[in-house]
Scaffold this active site. Structure first.
Site, PDB file in Angstrom:
ATOM      1  N   GLU A  76       0.821  -1.210   0.000  1.00 58.91           N
ATOM      2  CA  GLU A  76       0.000   0.000   0.000  1.00 58.91           C
ATOM      3  C   GLU A  76       0.857   1.263   0.000  1.00 58.91           C
ATOM      4  O   GLU A  76       0.760   2.120   0.882  1.00 58.91           O
ATOM      5  CB  GLU A  76      -0.960   0.000   1.196  1.00 58.91           C
ATOM      6  CG  GLU A  76      -1.996  -1.102   1.134  1.00 58.91           C
ATOM      7  CD  GLU A  76      -3.025  -1.026   2.250  1.00 58.91           C
ATOM      8  OE1 GLU A  76      -4.124  -1.579   2.077  1.00 58.91           O
ATOM      9  OE2 GLU A  76      -2.732  -0.408   3.296  1.00 58.91           O
TER      10      GLU A  76
ATOM     11  N   GLU B 193      -6.430  -7.724  -0.680  1.00 55.76           N
ATOM     12  CA  GLU B 193      -7.024  -7.560   0.647  1.00 55.76           C
ATOM     13  C   GLU B 193      -8.472  -7.134   0.513  1.00 55.76           C
ATOM     14  O   GLU B 193      -8.808  -6.280  -0.293  1.00 55.76           O
ATOM     15  CB  GLU B 193      -6.306  -6.472   1.465  1.00 55.76           C
ATOM     16  CG  GLU B 193      -4.908  -6.778   1.930  1.00 55.76           C
ATOM     17  CD  GLU B 193      -4.350  -5.634   2.781  1.00 55.76           C
ATOM     18  OE1 GLU B 193      -5.161  -4.864   3.354  1.00 55.76           O
ATOM     19  OE2 GLU B 193      -3.127  -5.494   2.854  1.00 55.76           O
TER      20      GLU B 193
END
Length: 694
Positions: free
Chosen positions: A159, A318
């Site tokens: 991320e 995710e």
């Protein structure tokens, strides 16, 4: 240069199938738990885990000490169980000893304060010291596990930009000056682009370039400087990712590499249409948006991911089994939503369904973030749903779904990360603009009208679509306007929304009337010209909405159109008491115009979703001759040369009944939360139907 698409293998006989699993953090648990984890993973149908994402400290306990033994044992256990590993570079969070030894690697906020360690991504992407340590770790991992057959893919970073998207350190200042010099070549070109003569900001050399740091109580940053700083931050993190990727690929060139994007309509931090060229396969993290909009938001975000992936299969790295822990109110998923969401992601092109995380943490910042194996253990409703979802994905794998690609729509809604950054600049006519949310509203309005649109990056190719929609694309370069002009001249249909084409790529306002992008070309195409913006809001004693003659209602922005081409057609005007109060009475609000061999529409104000749907149904769909389907059901197709799979998902909070044609009746691949009666299917709330029509 674009990297070739490469998809990670599973440890199945064929190496194929839908990947299913999640982040695994065994180093956060006693070793005796690991065997139980692997046993339960097999029960749940897990066939892949992302490993070691936050494990740098365990791998390198001190500067000159390395410990791979525990990682060797975990990877060995997983491989024996037939579970492949997406191995992380582990650089997302540095160990505390590194920060203690080298505090200069810390990023700084706009006030000059250090971003202290203790969370994740507390490092400056411009720090040469941090880069040296990070790349050493990458090489060590690649040397040890590059030939390990259980490791089938590399997960670089995590991320990017979550905590260091904006870095105001001296390292960043040095790199920003170099970035500006590379972009503009001469300081005169930069001064022209930034309109530096305003407020005596002209620069005499690139050594005078500053970061947009805090300058006082109500000081306003030069918006062109701010926009370039946003681009710079994106580019610095992308450069850091490339360095990590290449350090691994030089040692281990034959295994695909990715990093997880963060695309949802509540976040899209980086310019992912640019990043996508640098990964071997696109992966994304997506978390649900509570309330009735959740499914539509998921489909909208996934549509952009699919477009960025060039319709190749993509990886959901995710999402959550139930609630998260980082919102003011963390709602849990209702029964059926876990599997419904997984199936919706698959329908939208995902060939991997993964969660954060496998085992719910017993402590730390994410202790109350849901996981595949919850605090209450395996004998729980949630874990049973995890197992059921694994079985369903295995069945879909056997049906031949993996590798098929999502079929394109007739309609493209264009998204541009730089326009999103532009609408976040605080010196606009209103701070309530949100390009990405307007994309979502248009996407939902098309679904309400029985048509699924594609969300496509402005920078990509959209010439083959019958209709292109630009919602609040605030910034349009001359080159982009020329692309739009060529598209319409060839016969394309183009809808331009309010607050679109107001500035160019240097954040300079187009002159001669709004929208001014392209030196008047956009106005010419649309057949309109405006003089001012009427901005509504909570102003004491003033109306906060204005009605349109077609029944629509606007509540934020109205472009005051004072000129309309003779061959243009006014579809709706402002009307009523509020319009008179704001001196908008009978002023054109929505205008259509023939241009070249094509046609344009200009919607000069914000509208409610139902008003957008009215325009779609009465203007846009008839113009492109597209047949609408049941708006209660989202319809998506995935196909390859052999098969076409069609998925129907109930969008409503109550049951919906649909009819099946003969082809659909003959090959039902999946029916989730639904009932069949002869040639009809009733989909319950969260119901999903998948049929093979070829």
């Amino acid at each position: 240069m674009n990297r070739e698409f490469a998809w990670p293998r599973l440890l199945t006989a064929s190496g194929k199938g839908i990947a299913y699993g999640g982040d695994y953090n065994p180093d956060q648990w006693p070793e005796h738990v690991w065997a139980q984890d692997v046993e339960l993973m097999r029960k749940a149908g897990v066939n892949v885990v992302a490993l070691g994402i936050f494990s740098w400290d365990r791998i390198q306990p001190s500067e000159h000490e390395w410990d791979f033994d525990w990682l060797d044992r975990v990877i060995g256990m997983l491989g024996e169980a037939g579970i492949s590993v997406d191995l992380a570079s582990a650089t997302a969070s540095a160990p505390l000893w590194l920060y203690e030894a080298h505090p200069e690697v810390l990023p700084r906020d706009k006030y000059g304060h250090a971003i202290n360690p203790g969370s994740r991504q507390s490092w400056s992407p411009s720090s040469p010291v941090f880069r040296e340590y990070a790349l050493t770790l990458c090489r060590k991992l690649a040397e040890r596990y590059g030939e390990n057959p259980t490791v089938t893919a590399w997960h670089v970073g995590n991320e990017y930009g979550w905590n260091n998207r904006h870095d105001y350190s001296d390292n960043a200042l040095h790199d920003f000056r170099r970035w500006c010099q590379k972009k503009y070549g001469t300081i005169d070109a930069l001064n022209e682009a930034w309109c530096s003569a305003f407020w005596s900001q002209e620069l005499r050399s690139f050594d005078e370039v500053l970061l947009p740091r805090h300058m006082g109580a109500d000081a306003m940053v030069n918006p062109a400087q701010q926009l370039d700083f946003e681009r710079f931050g994106n580019d610095m993190l992308l450069d850091f990712f490339r360095a990590e990727r290449d350090a691994i690929a030089q040692i281990c060139p034959n295994k695909p590499i990715t990093t997880n994007f963060m695309i949802s309509t509540d976040q899209c931090a980086m310019n992912y249409s640019q990043w996508a060229h640098d990964v071997d396969f696109v992966s994304n993290d997506h978390y649900f948006h509570e309330g009735e909009s959740h499914l539509d938001e998921l489909l909208c975000s996934d549509s952009l991911v699919s477009s960025i992936a060039k319709r190749k299969p993509w990886y959901l790295m995710e999402h959550s089994t139930s609630s998260v822990q980082w919102k003011p109110v963390n709602a849990r998923k209702r029964n059926g939503e876990l599997e419904r969401d997984a199936l919706a992601h698959v329908a939208m092109g995902a060939d991997a369904i993964n969660f954060f995380q496998w085992r719910q943490s017993r402590g730390g910042a994410e202790a109350f973030h849901s996981a595949m194996l919850p605090h209450a253990g395996a004998d729980t409703n949630l874990f049973r749903q995890v197992c059921e979802t694994g079985a369903t994905l295995r069945d879909l794998s056997e049906q031949g779904l993996p590798g098929t690609q999502i079929a394109p729509s007739h309609v493209a809604i264009l998204f541009d990360a730089q326009s999103q950054w532009s609408t976040e600049i605080p010196t606009l006519p209103t701070t309530k603009l949100d390009h990405w949310h307007d994309v979502r509203d248009w996407y939902r309005a098309f679904l309400d009208s029985g048509v699924r649109a594609d969300v496509t990056p402005l920078a990509y190719d959209w010439d083959d679509y019958d209709l292109v929609v630009l919602p609040t694309v605030f910034m349009l370069s001359d080159a982009d306007v020329n692309r739009l002009k060529a598209y319409v001249e060839r016969g394309g249909k183009l809808l331009v929304g309010y607050a679109t084409g107001i500035v160019n790529e240097h954040f300079q306002v187009g002159l001669g009337g709004y929208p001014g992008a392209g030196n008047g070309t956009l106005r010419e195409m649309l057949g309109v010209s405006g003089e001012e913006f009427n901005i509504l809001g909570d102003i004491e004693g003033e109306p906060n909405t204005v009605e349109l003659s077609d029944g629509g209602v606007t509540s934020l922005w109205q472009t005051c159109l004072t000129r309309v081409a003779d061959n243009a057609h006014v579809i709706a005007r402002y009307s009523g008491d509020s319009a008179r109060e704001w001196e908008l009475q009978d002023m054109p609000a929505i205008v259509s115009h023939d241009y070249g061999d094509g046609h344009t529409w200009y919607v000069g104000c914000d509208l409610r979703r139902e008003d957008l749907a009215h325009i779609i149904q009465h203007e846009l769909l008839p113009a492109i001759n597209v047949q609408a389907t049941d708006p209660n059901i989202a319809t998506i197709e995935r196909a390859n040369g052999d098969h076409v799979f069609r998925t129907y998902i109930n969008r409503r909070q109550q049951s919906v009944t649909m009819e099946l044609d003969e082809r659909e009746q003959s090959d039902i691949v999946l029916l989730y939360r639904g009932e069949r009666a002869q040639n009809t299917i009733t989909l319950q709330r969260n119901g999903v139907l998948m049929v093979r029509v070829r």
